[in-house]
Motif scaffolding. Structure first.
Motif, PDB file in Angstrom:
ATOM      1  N   GLN A 189      -9.181   1.872  -2.552  1.00  0.00           N
ATOM      2  CA  GLN A 189     -10.613   1.681  -2.813  1.00  0.00           C
ATOM      3  C   GLN A 189     -10.865   0.424  -3.643  1.00  0.00           C
ATOM      4  OE1 GLN A 189      -9.071   4.594  -3.060  1.00  0.00           O
ATOM      5  NE2 GLN A 189     -10.317   6.252  -2.186  1.00  0.00           N
ATOM      6  N   GLU A 190      -9.973   0.169  -4.596  1.00  0.00           N
ATOM      7  CA  GLU A 190     -10.121  -1.023  -5.437  1.00  0.00           C
ATOM      8  C   GLU A 190     -10.005  -2.302  -4.604  1.00  0.00           C
ATOM      9  OE1 GLU A 190      -7.801  -1.256  -8.961  1.00  0.00           O
ATOM     10  OE2 GLU A 190      -7.958   0.897  -9.365  1.00  0.00           O
ATOM     11  N   VAL A 191      -9.003  -2.334  -3.720  1.00  0.00           N
ATOM     12  CA  VAL A 191      -8.806  -3.531  -2.889  1.00  0.00           C
ATOM     13  C   VAL A 191      -9.965  -3.690  -1.908  1.00  0.00           C
ATOM     14  CG1 VAL A 191      -7.300  -4.642  -1.196  1.00  0.00           C
ATOM     15  CG2 VAL A 191      -6.302  -3.402  -3.125  1.00  0.00           C
ATOM     16  N   ALA A 192     -10.389  -2.589  -1.302  1.00  0.00           N
ATOM     17  CA  ALA A 192     -11.504  -2.649  -0.348  1.00  0.00           C
ATOM     18  C   ALA A 192     -12.765  -3.150  -1.025  1.00  0.00           C
ATOM     19  CB  ALA A 192     -11.743  -1.271   0.268  1.00  0.00           C
ATOM     20  N   THR A 213      -5.765 -10.616  -4.652  1.00  0.00           N
ATOM     21  CA  THR A 213      -6.599  -9.469  -5.029  1.00  0.00           C
ATOM     22  C   THR A 213      -5.733  -8.213  -5.166  1.00  0.00           C
ATOM     23  OG1 THR A 213      -8.540 -10.383  -3.898  1.00  0.00           O
ATOM     24  CG2 THR A 213      -8.516  -8.005  -4.268  1.00  0.00           C
ATOM     25  N   ALA A 214      -4.812  -8.044  -4.232  1.00  0.00           N
ATOM     26  CA  ALA A 214      -3.922  -6.882  -4.285  1.00  0.00           C
ATOM     27  C   ALA A 214      -3.025  -6.916  -5.519  1.00  0.00           C
ATOM     28  CB  ALA A 214      -3.075  -6.815  -3.016  1.00  0.00           C
ATOM     29  N   THR A 215      -2.522  -8.112  -5.889  1.00  0.00           N
ATOM     30  CA  THR A 215      -1.662  -8.197  -7.078  1.00  0.00           C
ATOM     31  C   THR A 215      -2.440  -7.878  -8.352  1.00  0.00           C
ATOM     32  OG1 THR A 215      -2.066 -10.596  -7.321  1.00  0.00           O
ATOM     33  CG2 THR A 215      -0.153  -9.923  -6.020  1.00  0.00           C
ATOM     34  N   MET A 216      -3.711  -8.273  -8.398  1.00  0.00           N
ATOM     35  CA  MET A 216      -4.529  -7.942  -9.562  1.00  0.00           C
ATOM     36  C   MET A 216      -4.691  -6.424  -9.686  1.00  0.00           C
ATOM     37  SD  MET A 216      -5.180 -10.785 -11.018  1.00  0.00           S
ATOM     38  CE  MET A 216      -6.506 -10.360 -12.153  1.00  0.00           C
ATOM     39  N   ALA A 217      -4.891  -5.775  -8.549  1.00  0.00           N
ATOM     40  CA  ALA A 217      -5.005  -4.311  -8.561  1.00  0.00           C
ATOM     41  C   ALA A 217      -3.677  -3.665  -8.961  1.00  0.00           C
ATOM     42  CB  ALA A 217      -5.461  -3.809  -7.193  1.00  0.00           C
ATOM     43  N   LEU A 218      -2.572  -4.259  -8.496  1.00  0.00           N
ATOM     44  CA  LEU A 218      -1.250  -3.738  -8.869  1.00  0.00           C
ATOM     45  C   LEU A 218      -1.051  -3.798 -10.380  1.00  0.00           C
ATOM     46  CD1 LEU A 218       1.016  -5.347  -6.105  1.00  0.00           C
ATOM     47  CD2 LEU A 218       0.544  -2.907  -6.398  1.00  0.00           C
ATOM     48  N   ARG A 219      -1.450  -4.921 -10.978  1.00  0.00           N
ATOM     49  CA  ARG A 219      -1.292  -5.077 -12.430  1.00  0.00           C
ATOM     50  C   ARG A 219      -2.139  -4.058 -13.195  1.00  0.00           C
ATOM     51  NH1 ARG A 219      -0.979 -10.909 -11.149  1.00  0.00           N
ATOM     52  NH2 ARG A 219       1.089 -11.628 -11.786  1.00  0.00           N
ATOM     53  N   PHE A 223       0.825  -1.205   0.000  1.00  0.00           N
ATOM     54  CA  PHE A 223       0.000   0.000   0.000  1.00  0.00           C
ATOM     55  C   PHE A 223       0.862   1.258   0.000  1.00  0.00           C
ATOM     56  CE2 PHE A 223      -3.513  -2.643   0.365  1.00  0.00           C
ATOM     57  CZ  PHE A 223      -4.693  -1.905   0.359  1.00  0.00           C
ATOM     58  N   THR A 224       1.957   1.253   0.750  1.00  0.00           N
ATOM     59  CA  THR A 224       2.832   2.426   0.793  1.00  0.00           C
ATOM     60  C   THR A 224       3.349   2.759  -0.605  1.00  0.00           C
ATOM     61  OG1 THR A 224       3.514   1.943   3.060  1.00  0.00           O
ATOM     62  CG2 THR A 224       4.944   3.381   1.767  1.00  0.00           C
ATOM     63  N   GLN A 225       3.751   1.723  -1.341  1.00  0.00           N
ATOM     64  CA  GLN A 225       4.292   1.932  -2.682  1.00  0.00           C
ATOM     65  C   GLN A 225       3.193   2.242  -3.697  1.00  0.00           C
ATOM     66  OE1 GLN A 225       7.586   2.091  -3.329  1.00  0.00           O
ATOM     67  NE2 GLN A 225       7.859   1.810  -1.124  1.00  0.00           N
ATOM     68  N   ALA A 226       2.088   1.484  -3.633  1.00  0.00           N
ATOM     69  CA  ALA A 226       1.042   1.632  -4.646  1.00  0.00           C
ATOM     70  C   ALA A 226       0.316   2.967  -4.551  1.00  0.00           C
ATOM     71  CB  ALA A 226       0.040   0.483  -4.518  1.00  0.00           C
ATOM     72  N   LEU A 227       0.078   3.453  -3.328  1.00  0.00           N
ATOM     73  CA  LEU A 227      -0.672   4.700  -3.172  1.00  0.00           C
ATOM     74  C   LEU A 227       0.106   5.920  -3.659  1.00  0.00           C
ATOM     75  CD1 LEU A 227      -2.397   4.122   0.290  1.00  0.00           C
ATOM     76  CD2 LEU A 227      -3.508   4.247  -1.947  1.00  0.00           C
ATOM     77  N   LYS A 228       1.430   5.806  -3.739  1.00  0.00           N
ATOM     78  CA  LYS A 228       2.226   6.905  -4.284  1.00  0.00           C
ATOM     79  C   LYS A 228       1.931   7.105  -5.767  1.00  0.00           C
ATOM     80  CE  LYS A 228       6.213   6.188  -1.190  1.00  0.00           C
ATOM     81  NZ  LYS A 228       7.637   5.747  -1.137  1.00  0.00           N
ATOM     82  N   ILE A 229       1.568   6.015  -6.426  1.00  0.00           N
ATOM     83  CA  ILE A 229       1.368   6.047  -7.875  1.00  0.00           C
ATOM     84  C   ILE A 229      -0.112   6.057  -8.243  1.00  0.00           C
ATOM     85  CG2 ILE A 229       1.862   4.825 -10.036  1.00  0.00           C
ATOM     86  CD1 ILE A 229       4.233   3.506  -8.372  1.00  0.00           C
ATOM     87  N   SER A 230      -0.924   5.302  -7.441  1.00  0.00           N
ATOM     88  CA  SER A 230      -2.347   5.150  -7.749  1.00  0.00           C
ATOM     89  C   SER A 230      -3.189   5.424  -6.512  1.00  0.00           C
ATOM     90  CB  SER A 230      -2.611   3.721  -8.271  1.00  0.00           C
ATOM     91  OG  SER A 230      -3.988   3.521  -8.473  1.00  0.00           O
ATOM     92  N   PRO A 231      -3.714   6.646  -6.356  1.00  0.00           N
ATOM     93  CA  PRO A 231      -4.505   7.001  -5.162  1.00  0.00           C
ATOM     94  C   PRO A 231      -5.758   6.153  -4.979  1.00  0.00           C
ATOM     95  CG  PRO A 231      -3.840   8.978  -6.365  1.00  0.00           C
ATOM     96  CD  PRO A 231      -3.511   7.807  -7.241  1.00  0.00           C
ATOM     97  N   GLN A 232      -6.267   5.571  -6.080  1.00  0.00           N
ATOM     98  CA  GLN A 232      -7.495   4.773  -5.971  1.00  0.00           C
ATOM     99  C   GLN A 232      -7.225   3.313  -5.600  1.00  0.00           C
ATOM    100  OE1 GLN A 232      -6.190   5.852  -8.801  1.00  0.00           O
ATOM    101  NE2 GLN A 232      -6.387   4.320 -10.446  1.00  0.00           N
TER     102      GLN A 232
END
Length: 333
Positions: A238-241, A297-303, A226-235
Motif C-alpha cells: 500500500q505504501e509503494v502504491a 520509492t521501494a527502497t524508501m519504504a524498505l527503510r 515484495f516477496t521479502q518485504a510483505l513477510k515482515i510488513s503487510p502494509q
C-alpha cells in the motif's frame, strides 16, 4: 420498458418493429460506431461535446466526413437490432404500451420481420451461452496456438492474424475487424473449437528488445522485494502504491494508468503503450529513469518498514541492478 439500470422503447407500425431507443450508454449510436471500428474514442468524445438540441451526433458525423451516410445508416440499424436482442437476456423489468405518432424519419427498415427477430433473439441467447463456455470473457486475450490452419474465411484469417501477438482482448479484435459482438463471438468460438486459438487472461507475449529487457529485470527485482518485504510488513504494498500515485513528471506520464500488481510487478505492455510515439533513445531513457524512481520509492519504504539488517541486502540489489541497467542503456555517459 423499465429495466434495471435504464429504459428502452420499441416502436411498432402495423405489427412490425420500426425503431428503438435506449438510455443504456453501451447502446448509444456513437458506441455502436466505435465498436465497429468506424470512429476512434477521442474523435467521438470531441463530437459529443458539440451535440445540442439542433445538431445530432449522426449529423455531425456525416457533415465532417467521419462516417459515410451508408455506414451511419447501417450502424443505426445495428443499434436498433442490438437494443432488441439484448432484451432477451433481461431477468426482470416492467413495460407498458402507448399509442403515439411515429415520425417518418425515425423509421428504419430492419433486416428481418418482427417474428423472425424474436426467433433470432432466442437463438442468440442460447448460442451466446454456448460461445462463452469457451471464450470465458470478452476481456480475455485470444492467442494463436500455432496449429496449421486451412480453408479459413476472410474474417477468420484476419482474426488469426491479429491474435498472433496475444496482446488484444477479444472485444478489441472484433473492433479491429469491424465485427458486431455476436458475429465476432461466433467466429472466435469456431476458431477455439478448431484449437487454432486459445484464450489467455493476460497478455502473454514478451516485450522484445531493450525495453523488454529493462522491464523484465526491474519486474524480477520488484517481485523479490515484495516477496521479502510483505513477510515482515503487510502494509508495504500500500505504501509503494500510494507513492506511485504521487510521482512527479515525467515519471507520472510513463506510469499513467499503470497499477501495481499483487506480486509487486508493473504492467510492461501498458508502460510501453504510454511511451509510443517517442524516439527509441527517449523511450529507453524515460523507462530507465521511471523504473529507477519506482525502485528508489521501494527502497524508501524498505527503510521505513524493515530494520537495517533486513533492508540492507534488498537495497543492495536495487543499487546493483540500477547501475547495471544504466550501463546497458548508456545512462552514465
Amino acid at each position: 420498458m423499465e429495466l434495471e439500470g435504464g429504459l428502452k422503447s420499441l416502436y411498432f407500425q402495423q405489427g412490425e418493429i420500426v425503431f428503438a431507443t435506449s438510455s443504456f450508454s453501451s447502446e448509444d449510436l456513437g458506441e455502436v460506431l466505435f465498436s465497429l471500428g468506424k470512429i476512434e474514442r477521442d474523435a467521438l468524445q470531441e463530437l459529443r461535446s458539440l451535440v445540442n438540441e439542433n445538431t445530432s451526433l449522426g449529423k455531425l458525423l456525416v457533415e465532417r466526413g467521419v462516417v459515410a451516410p451508408k455506414d451511419l445508416w447501417l450502424a443505426a440499424r445495428n443499434q436498433v437490432e442490438h437494443i432488441i436482442y439484448t432484451l432477451f437476456s433481461a431477468h426482470s423489468g416492467s413495460f407498458y404500451f402507448q399509442a403515439l405518432q411515429i415520425e417518418q424519419d425515425q423509421i428504419l427498415r430492419l433486416s428481418m420481420k418482427t417474428q423472425n427477430i424474436i426467433m433470432e433473439g432466442l437463438r442468440r441467447l442460447d448460442e451466446r451461452s454456448l460461445f462463452m463456455r469457451k471464450i470465458i470473457s470478452l476481456d480475455y486475450f485470444p492467442l494463436e496456438t500455432g496449429k496449421d490452419a486451412a480453408d479459413l474465411t476472410q474474417a477468420e484469417a484476419r482474426m488469426m492474424n491479429l491474435a498472433q501477438a496475444g496482446q488484444q482482448t477479444a472485444r478489441d479484435l472484433f473492433r479491429k475487424i469491424g465485427l458486431r459482438e455476436f458475429d465476432g463471438m461466433r467466429i472466435l468460438f469456431g476458431l477455439l473449437e478448431k484449437r487454432l486459438i486459445r484464450m489467455e487472461d493476460t497478455p502473454t507475449t514478451e516485450i522484445e528488445g531493450v525495453l523488454g529487457q529493462i522491464l523484465a529485470a526491474y519486474n524480477n527485482l520488484f517481485k523479490v522485494i515484495f516477496t521479502q518485504a510483505l513477510k515482515i510488513s503487510p502494509q508495504f504494498s500500500q505504501e509503494v502504491a500510494h507513492s506511485l500515485r504521487d510521482l512527479p513528471q515525467p515519471y507520472s506520464f510513463v506510469l499513467r494508468d499503470v497499477e501495481l500488481q499483487s506480486d509487486g510487478t508493473l504492467d510492461g505492455h501498458r508502460i510501453v503503450a504510454n511511451l509510443s510515439g517517442l524516439e527509441e533513445g527517449d523511450k529507453k531513457k524515460l523507462l530507465t529513469d521511471s523504473l529507477c524512481e519506482v525502485a528508489f520509492t521501494a527502497t524508501m519504504a524498505l527503510r521505513r518498514d524493515l530494520d537495517a539488517e533486513q533492508a540492507r541486502p534488498l537495497i543492495a540489489r536495487v543499487q546493483k541492478l540500477t547501475t547495471k541497467i544504466r550501463e546497458m542503456t548508456g545512462g552514465n555517459e
